[in-house]
Write an enzyme that holds these catalytic residues in place. Structure first.
Site, PDB file in Angstrom:
ATOM      1  N   SER A 191     -10.781  53.797 -27.722  1.00  0.00           N
ATOM      2  CA  SER A 191     -10.126  53.196 -29.166  1.00  0.00           C
ATOM      3  C   SER A 191     -10.117  54.063 -30.342  1.00  0.00           C
ATOM      4  O   SER A 191      -9.253  53.679 -31.331  1.00  0.00           O
ATOM      5  CB  SER A 191     -11.161  51.838 -29.397  1.00  0.00           C
ATOM      6  OG  SER A 191     -12.455  52.492 -29.676  1.00  0.00           O
ATOM      7  N   LYS A 208     -12.489  56.330 -38.688  1.00  0.00           N
ATOM      8  CA  LYS A 208     -11.978  55.057 -38.071  1.00  0.00           C
ATOM      9  C   LYS A 208     -12.145  53.921 -38.838  1.00  0.00           C
ATOM     10  O   LYS A 208     -13.046  53.690 -39.662  1.00  0.00           O
ATOM     11  CB  LYS A 208     -12.843  54.927 -36.582  1.00  0.00           C
ATOM     12  CG  LYS A 208     -12.300  54.008 -35.833  1.00  0.00           C
ATOM     13  CD  LYS A 208     -13.068  54.170 -34.462  1.00  0.00           C
ATOM     14  CE  LYS A 208     -12.677  53.316 -33.247  1.00  0.00           C
ATOM     15  NZ  LYS A 208     -13.294  53.245 -32.039  1.00  0.00           N
ATOM     16  N   SER A 215     -14.959  55.671 -26.266  1.00  0.00           N
ATOM     17  CA  SER A 215     -14.058  55.629 -27.349  1.00  0.00           C
ATOM     18  C   SER A 215     -14.015  56.626 -28.338  1.00  0.00           C
ATOM     19  O   SER A 215     -12.813  56.953 -28.964  1.00  0.00           O
ATOM     20  CB  SER A 215     -14.102  54.307 -28.032  1.00  0.00           C
ATOM     21  OG  SER A 215     -13.700  53.222 -27.621  1.00  0.00           O
TER      22      SER A 215
END
Lengths: 481, 487
Positions: free
Chosen positions: B153, B78, B177
């Site tokens: 996310s 990420k 997330s």
């Protein structure tokens, strides 16, 4: 300020002092906390506040803060909590400072000091740990640069209660605070370099009132002189305002050391809301008895105790004791000297005159001074035993500072042994009497003050080596006979 | 060149190497080809390190394979995990072009374990969001149906794994997330106990909630990656002191007498019908296999949501203060300092981030602190206590991961509250710091995956992973479902 005004209004003063701790590394990372390196060379992701970097607490900084807490009679919290103080400024890379808020490390202590022969006590509200900010450098073209070397240097903030009532008292408190910090070896106390910084809160209230007036804050006080001058200036200003029927507004003033006046920086309407909250990147700081006991073993005799002991134990004047205790190393030097020389009073005299002057002249600290106690004690012993005269000893001292020789070696090399043999002295005295018939006559007529003159002549003839006491006695005997 | 890397697990890749059929560089090249082929339709990656990844793969020495658990395994991170010399933007304009001078602790551990970082994935800006639509740079599409959001996310990481562009990825989980996008993309995602994985080098959103965690195709790969990145880190003061005990080893243990539970009144939860069915089936399966499934009182989920948004935004408002244009990232040049601050932050941050900063600043303001921040802290303490009580009675709690399957791109983008509710089952684990995992259970009638969440008590990842592994075998999602057809 005239006497009436002092009687009409009572100033109330509190100090917030920031002291940089002399740890090897910064408070939340392993960068060296050295002063004066090339800009931005002592930095890492943590002290630069780069995205993702996290603080790790330096335990040495905690130990030093606890030591200060113990020295100022504070309670050490079993659990204290770091908190973020949020504000935007370019010298603060995270735009928050890691400080402590409602749970400080040390609280409820006091510092004592003497002023005009009286003991004063100022209460300490709290002592907490925090990280220092960087330094802004403003360029001539209007641009600004930031040096982050100072960023993350550990600070303790020592907050006093509003227990001081004059600029002199505040000054004396600050002097004692600095002495304690230096005695403990945790802060260099250099106000010009900013390792010790002082903000002041001042208000005045009508005499007899128990309600404090509105306070103002003074910042940018970068010397002891500035602290006292700034406070005096602000007290006078506030009294002036009140006497003219005005009201004091809550402002922050900056001391302009060039113009010697205060300039308003911001008023209360622009006061920061720091939005303190517990620092989630650090666990609560837990301090157990074992840690505190370990720190207690490092405690030293503090300046005021030591001053008082010097007065009592060595029979020194208040002034001498305070000078000799101004620095721990000077006091240590003195005590070693007095003990080896076996004469505290004579040792104090030598410290107060020759040693202090020499340190000043060479601008060195006592640790760097070439003449260490053992050698100097040798000289003092020679003086005490009348081997050299006081004046010759001063020459010997100068020689010893320059060389590694012992006092005896210098005395021998320069041939400065005091002449105490009566035969040799009598020979010189007879010569002096023969050479000064007019003075001899006047002396015999009753002008006995001329004795000093004759002794002086003998000293001159002997190039300072004659034992002055013995010389005087022989002259007296000869002239009265 | 390998043709079908899309379905490979870590074990498959290791087998390929140990049988010496392929070299790491070949494997990397195959994945890079798949990314090139699939990602234009998905948009999972913000940065792809093509040459660098192959170069790194070339330096791997097969002789060291045994000591390196992720030898030659490509991984995606990420884009809020710092990578030395490689961009780390948090999908924000304000960090566009920012290149960290250091590696996050997890990155060091991955490199040490022989993994090769193939790229950085899209996300909601600063991890604030549940659909990855808050990225300043691009949309990410759900590989199961590209009209749908991948969740967020960590939507880029979940989509990349779901589309077979990498075998495993790392995400970060502040309120769900990792688990929510894993659920919406039909993959496994977990977050450990708070402090299990070092946060050093994870760009902070809400420090007391954030945890990095693995996303993989199955429980085993996820456990494998978790074992590599877990463990004490002296650079993170909130990192757990004791050593991490292997989750992969825990998979070999019998499920034994683990006690399962579901929230009391689980049949009345506000869920999509297909999610309700998936949860019902799970309970049925457990009961059919002779297990008692207790009903336990969970913390009030709505109070938990309020608590979460107050505390997380408060921390975020402070954590994001450093993006000011002074030292790195985007700067709006201006004549005064205040103007530089205002324009830099006004232009550099997206709407959702600004909303969170404003909320967070508000709840910390003097006069409001007690009403919001302090009260939320008390609620947090109550939730921690509630879970402590629950886990003194049962070993794991089963819930849906998300109340709905994937929603369409654009569907919730203008309704922040609806978006926030997407995390209603996941945030409590972050509030209490407990471990939680999402595993795919079945498909909805529309053909979208539905995930089931397993939560366990503090530091009880081993119980959690054993329960999840048992459920995974029962769901048999991988073999029942042919997987997303992408591109």
């Amino acid at each position: 300020m005239n006497v009436t005004e002092v009687q009409e209004y009572v100033p109330v003063i509190g100090l917030e002092v920031h002291a940089q701790l002399l740890t090897k590394t910064k408070i939340f990372c392993s960068c060296p906390s050295t002063y004066g390196a090339e800009p931005n060379t002592l930095v890492c992701p943590v002290c630069l506040g780069l995205p993702g970097a996290l603080p790790v607490l330096n335990r040495e900084a905690v130990s030093m803060a606890i030591l200060m807490g113990l020295a100022t009679n504070c309670t050490i919290a079993e659990e204290s909590v770091f908190a973020r103080k949020n504000y935007f400024y370019p010298d603060c890379p995270k735009n928050y400072q890691i400080s402590m808020f409602d749970k400080p490390l040390c609280a409820d202590g006091f510092i004592e000091f003497e002023l005009d022969g009286e003991t004063k006590r100022v209460r300490i509200e709290r002592i907490h740990l925090e990280d220092d900010a960087g330094k802004l450098i403003h360029e001539e073209d209007g641009g600004s640069l930031v040096d982050f070397n100072r960023c993350g240097v550990p600070l303790i903030e020592i907050v006093s209660r509003p227990d001081m009532h004059s600029a002199e008292e505040a000054g004396a408190y600050l002097v004692m605070l600095r002495k304690i910090l230096r005695y403990l070896g945790i802060c260099s106390g250099n106000m010009e370099e900013g390792s010790l910084r002082c903000d002041v809160n001042v208000s005045v209230m009508p005499a007899g009132s128990s309600e404090f007036g509105t306070k103002t804050e003074i910042k940018n006080l970068n010397s002891f002189k500035a602290v006292e001058m700034g406070i005096r200036y602000e007290i006078e200003r506030q009294i002036e305002v009140l006497k003219n029927g005005g009201k004091i507004s809550q402002v922050t003033n900056l001391w302009d050391s060039g113009a010697k006046k205060l300039v308003t920086m911001r008023s209360k309407e622009y006061a920061h809301d720091y939005r303190y909250f517990p620092e989630p990147d650090l666990l609560p700081l837990e301090v157990d008895d074992e840690w505190i006991d370990g720190i207690r073993t490092k405690m030293v005799e503090l300046p005021l105790e030591r001053e008082r002991r010097f007065r009592k134990e060595y029979n020194l004047s208040s002034y001498d004791a305070s000078v000799l205790c101004s620095e721990k190393k000077i006091a240590d030097y003195y005590e070693e000297l007095a003990s080896i020389a076996g004469d505290p009073k004579l040792s104090a005299n030598w410290m107060m005159r020759e040693v202090m002057e020499e340190l000043k002249e060479q601008s060195v600290s006592i640790e760097q001074f070439s003449l260490q106690p053992e050698r100097l004690a040798g000289l003092i012993r020679l003086v005490k035993e009348n081997v050299v005269s006081g004046s010759a000893a001063r020459d010997v001292f100068k020689e010893m500072v320059k060389s590694n020789e012992s006092a005896e070696e210098v005395v021998r090399r320069l041939g400065l042994e005091q002449i105490s043999g009566e035969g040799e002295l009598e020979k010189m005295i007879d010569e002096v009497i023969a050479e000064n018939p007019r003075e001899v006559e006047r002396y015999r007529e009753g002008k006995i003050q001329l004795l000093g003159f004759f002794v002086g002549q003998v000293m001159k003839k002997s190039r300072g080596k004659a034992n002055p006491k013995l010389t005087g006695e022989i002259i007296k005997r000869k002239l009265s006979g | 060149m390998l043709h079908d890397v899309g379905k490979l697990t870590i074990a498959d890749i290791r087998r390929l190497y140990s049988e010496e059929r392929v070299r790491p560089a070949e494997v990397l090249e195959s994945y890079l080809n798949r990314i090139e082929e699939k990602d234009p339709a998905i948009g999972a990656f913000l940065h792809i390190f093509k040459e660098k990844a192959i170069e790194e793969a070339e330096t791997l020495d097969i002789a060291l394979m045994e000591s390196k658990p992720l030898f030659g395994v490509p991984i995606a991170l990420k884009d809020n995990i710092c990578t030395k010399g490689k961009p780390t933007t948090c999908a924000s304009r304000i960090l566009e072009g920012y290149v960290p001078p250091y590696d996050a602790t997890v990155v060091e551990r991955l490199k040490e374990a022989g993994a090769v970082i193939i790229g950085k994935t899209n996300m909601d800006e600063f991890a604030m969001g549940s659909s990855t639509e808050n990225s300043a740079f691009q949309l990410t599409h759900n590989p199961w149906d590209t009209d749908y959001a991948p969740g967020g996310s960590s939507g880029g990481s979940a989509a990349a794994v779901a589309a077979g562009m990498v075998p495993v990825a790392l995400g970060s989980d502040t309120g769900g997330s990792i688990r929510q996008p894993a659920s919406l993309c039909g993959v496994v995602g977990m977050k450990g106990t708070y402090g299990r994985v070092s946060r050093y080098g994870l760009v902070a959103f809400a420090s007391s909630f954030d945890q990095i965690g693995p996303i993989g195709k199955n429980v085993r790969d996820t456990a494998f990656l978790m074992d590599v990145v877990s463990g004490h880190d002296p650079h993170d003061s909130t990192s757990i002191q004791e050593s991490h005990s292997s989750l992969v080893e825990a998979l070999e243990e019998e499920i034994g007498d683990l006690t399962f539970s579901v929230p009391r009144g689980f049949r009345d939860l506000d869920l999509s019908p297909s999610v309700r069915e998936a949860l019902g089936e799970t309970v049925e399966y457990l009961r059919n296999s002779g297990r008692e499934v207790r009903e336990v009182e969970l913390p009030d989920l709505e109070a938990a949501m309020a608590c979460y948004y107050i505390l997380a935004d408060a921390e975020a408002s402070s954590n994001l203060a450093r993006y000011d244009g002074v030292r790195y990232g985007y700067r709006h040049r201006a004549d005064s300092l205040i103007e530089m601050y205002e324009k830099t932050r006004g232009e550099g941050f997206g709407e959702e981030v600004k909303r969170r900063i404003l909320t967070g600043t508000y709840v910390l303001s003097s006069g409001y602190y007690d009403e919001y921040y302090s009260r939320a802290q008390k609620v947090r303490a109550m939730i921690i206590e509630d879970f402590r009580r629950v886990f003194s009675e049962v070993d794991v709690v089963i819930t849906p991961t998300s109340p709905t399957p994937a929603f369409k791109l654009g569907e919730k983008v203008d309704n922040p509250i609806a978006m926030y509710l997407s995390d209603i089952f996941t945030t409590t684990a972050n509030i209490a710091g407990i471990p939680a995992i999402s595993i795919p259970a079945r498909l909805s009638p529309e053909g979208l995956p539905i995930g089931i969440q397993v939560m366990a008590g503090l530091k009880e990842e081993r119980k959690m992973i054993r329960a999840a592994y048992a459920l995974e075998k029962e769901f048999d999602f991988q073999s029942k479902v042919s997987g997303p057809e992408v591109g």
